[in-house]
Design a protein around this motif. Sequence first.
Motif, PDB file in Angstrom:
ATOM      1  N   GLN A 173       0.853  -1.182   0.000  1.00  0.00           N
ATOM      2  CA  GLN A 173       0.000   0.000   0.000  1.00  0.00           C
ATOM      3  C   GLN A 173       0.891   1.234   0.000  1.00  0.00           C
ATOM      4  O   GLN A 173       1.838   1.312   0.785  1.00  0.00           O
ATOM      5  CB  GLN A 173      -0.855  -0.007   1.276  1.00  0.00           C
ATOM      6  N   LEU A 174       0.589   2.183  -0.890  1.00  0.00           N
ATOM      7  CA  LEU A 174       1.242   3.482  -0.802  1.00  0.00           C
ATOM      8  C   LEU A 174       0.431   4.287   0.202  1.00  0.00           C
ATOM      9  O   LEU A 174      -0.737   4.629  -0.038  1.00  0.00           O
ATOM     10  CB  LEU A 174       1.288   4.184  -2.163  1.00  0.00           C
ATOM     11  N   ARG A 175       1.029   4.529   1.345  1.00  0.00           N
ATOM     12  CA  ARG A 175       0.314   5.210   2.431  1.00  0.00           C
ATOM     13  C   ARG A 175       0.024   6.658   2.048  1.00  0.00           C
ATOM     14  O   ARG A 175       0.757   7.260   1.269  1.00  0.00           O
ATOM     15  CB  ARG A 175       1.133   5.129   3.719  1.00  0.00           C
ATOM     16  N   ASP A 176      -1.076   7.165   2.593  1.00  0.00           N
ATOM     17  CA  ASP A 176      -1.422   8.563   2.339  1.00  0.00           C
ATOM     18  C   ASP A 176      -0.254   9.450   2.739  1.00  0.00           C
ATOM     19  O   ASP A 176       0.468   9.167   3.689  1.00  0.00           O
ATOM     20  CB  ASP A 176      -2.677   8.958   3.127  1.00  0.00           C
ATOM     21  N   ASN A 177      -0.079  10.533   2.010  1.00  0.00           N
ATOM     22  CA  ASN A 177       1.031  11.454   2.261  1.00  0.00           C
ATOM     23  C   ASN A 177       0.557  12.579   3.175  1.00  0.00           C
ATOM     24  O   ASN A 177       0.484  13.739   2.778  1.00  0.00           O
ATOM     25  CB  ASN A 177       1.568  11.993   0.936  1.00  0.00           C
ATOM     26  N   VAL A 198       2.306   6.911  10.495  1.00  0.00           N
ATOM     27  CA  VAL A 198       3.599   6.251  10.352  1.00  0.00           C
ATOM     28  C   VAL A 198       3.893   6.080   8.863  1.00  0.00           C
ATOM     29  O   VAL A 198       3.027   5.671   8.092  1.00  0.00           O
ATOM     30  CB  VAL A 198       3.583   4.882  11.070  1.00  0.00           C
ATOM     31  N   TYR A 199       5.094   6.401   8.453  1.00  0.00           N
ATOM     32  CA  TYR A 199       5.550   6.277   7.062  1.00  0.00           C
ATOM     33  C   TYR A 199       4.627   6.999   6.058  1.00  0.00           C
ATOM     34  O   TYR A 199       4.182   6.396   5.083  1.00  0.00           O
ATOM     35  CB  TYR A 199       5.707   4.808   6.651  1.00  0.00           C
ATOM     36  N   PRO A 200       4.362   8.287   6.250  1.00  0.00           N
ATOM     37  CA  PRO A 200       3.508   8.991   5.280  1.00  0.00           C
ATOM     38  C   PRO A 200       4.147   9.008   3.891  1.00  0.00           C
ATOM     39  O   PRO A 200       5.344   9.226   3.749  1.00  0.00           O
ATOM     40  CB  PRO A 200       3.400  10.403   5.858  1.00  0.00           C
ATOM     41  N   GLY A 201       3.322   8.725   2.873  1.00  0.00           N
ATOM     42  CA  GLY A 201       3.804   8.754   1.497  1.00  0.00           C
ATOM     43  C   GLY A 201       4.782   7.654   1.142  1.00  0.00           C
ATOM     44  O   GLY A 201       5.451   7.734   0.119  1.00  0.00           O
ATOM     45  N   TRP A 225      -3.147   5.644  -0.685  1.00  0.00           N
ATOM     46  CA  TRP A 225      -3.028   6.444  -1.891  1.00  0.00           C
ATOM     47  C   TRP A 225      -3.035   5.553  -3.130  1.00  0.00           C
ATOM     48  O   TRP A 225      -3.576   5.875  -4.166  1.00  0.00           O
ATOM     49  CB  TRP A 225      -1.727   7.208  -1.793  1.00  0.00           C
ATOM     50  N   ASP A 226      -2.383   4.380  -3.026  1.00  0.00           N
ATOM     51  CA  ASP A 226      -2.256   3.470  -4.157  1.00  0.00           C
ATOM     52  C   ASP A 226      -1.888   2.097  -3.602  1.00  0.00           C
ATOM     53  O   ASP A 226      -1.602   1.947  -2.411  1.00  0.00           O
ATOM     54  CB  ASP A 226      -1.154   3.965  -5.105  1.00  0.00           C
ATOM     55  N   PRO A 271       9.445   5.976  -1.636  1.00  0.00           N
ATOM     56  CA  PRO A 271      10.251   4.993  -0.888  1.00  0.00           C
ATOM     57  C   PRO A 271       9.381   3.978  -0.143  1.00  0.00           C
ATOM     58  O   PRO A 271       8.201   4.226   0.115  1.00  0.00           O
ATOM     59  CB  PRO A 271      11.008   5.871   0.108  1.00  0.00           C
ATOM     60  N   LEU A 272       9.999   2.869   0.207  1.00  0.00           N
ATOM     61  CA  LEU A 272       9.365   1.911   1.113  1.00  0.00           C
ATOM     62  C   LEU A 272       9.643   2.365   2.538  1.00  0.00           C
ATOM     63  O   LEU A 272      10.718   2.914   2.821  1.00  0.00           O
ATOM     64  CB  LEU A 272       9.963   0.510   0.940  1.00  0.00           C
ATOM     65  N   GLY A 273       8.684   2.139   3.436  1.00  0.00           N
ATOM     66  CA  GLY A 273       8.949   2.351   4.857  1.00  0.00           C
ATOM     67  C   GLY A 273      10.080   1.420   5.263  1.00  0.00           C
ATOM     68  O   GLY A 273      10.062   0.237   4.911  1.00  0.00           O
TER      69      GLY A 273
END
Length: 147
Positions: A22-26, A31-34, A101-102, A126-128
Amino acid sequence: MNTQPIEVAIAILHSEGGYLMQLRDNISGIVYPGCWGLFGGHIEAGETPEYAIERELSEEISYIPPSLSQFGCYREPAVIRHVFHATLTVGLEQLVLQEGWDMGLLTPQQIKTGSCYSEKADQTRPLGHLHQKILLDFMAQQPFVES
């Protein structure tokens, strides 16, 4: 003051040599935005990690694998991450992204490199770092998944 670590359940879902991420929300405050990360979330009061990961996957992508196995537990002072793995038995088009996000199937090379392009974001993200470490640990122990 509560000094107990929070507990989360996350899942490594793999299919044909790719790993669902999952692409986390920015947005700040998460934790790990974007960043690319594994699906999952907080274990609620009274839940087992096994129940929590099924609930989280249902909420986030409308999918529960037929079978989940425990991979490991990653402990930090503030967070305990219960990690599960399963084969993704449906195509991406059958998943409904309800959080983030994606999403995408990242290749072992993208995981090793630590970044992946997102069409929705129109950026390489980037990856978390801890999620990357977990996936690298998994790939080292499960080489058949990379083929």
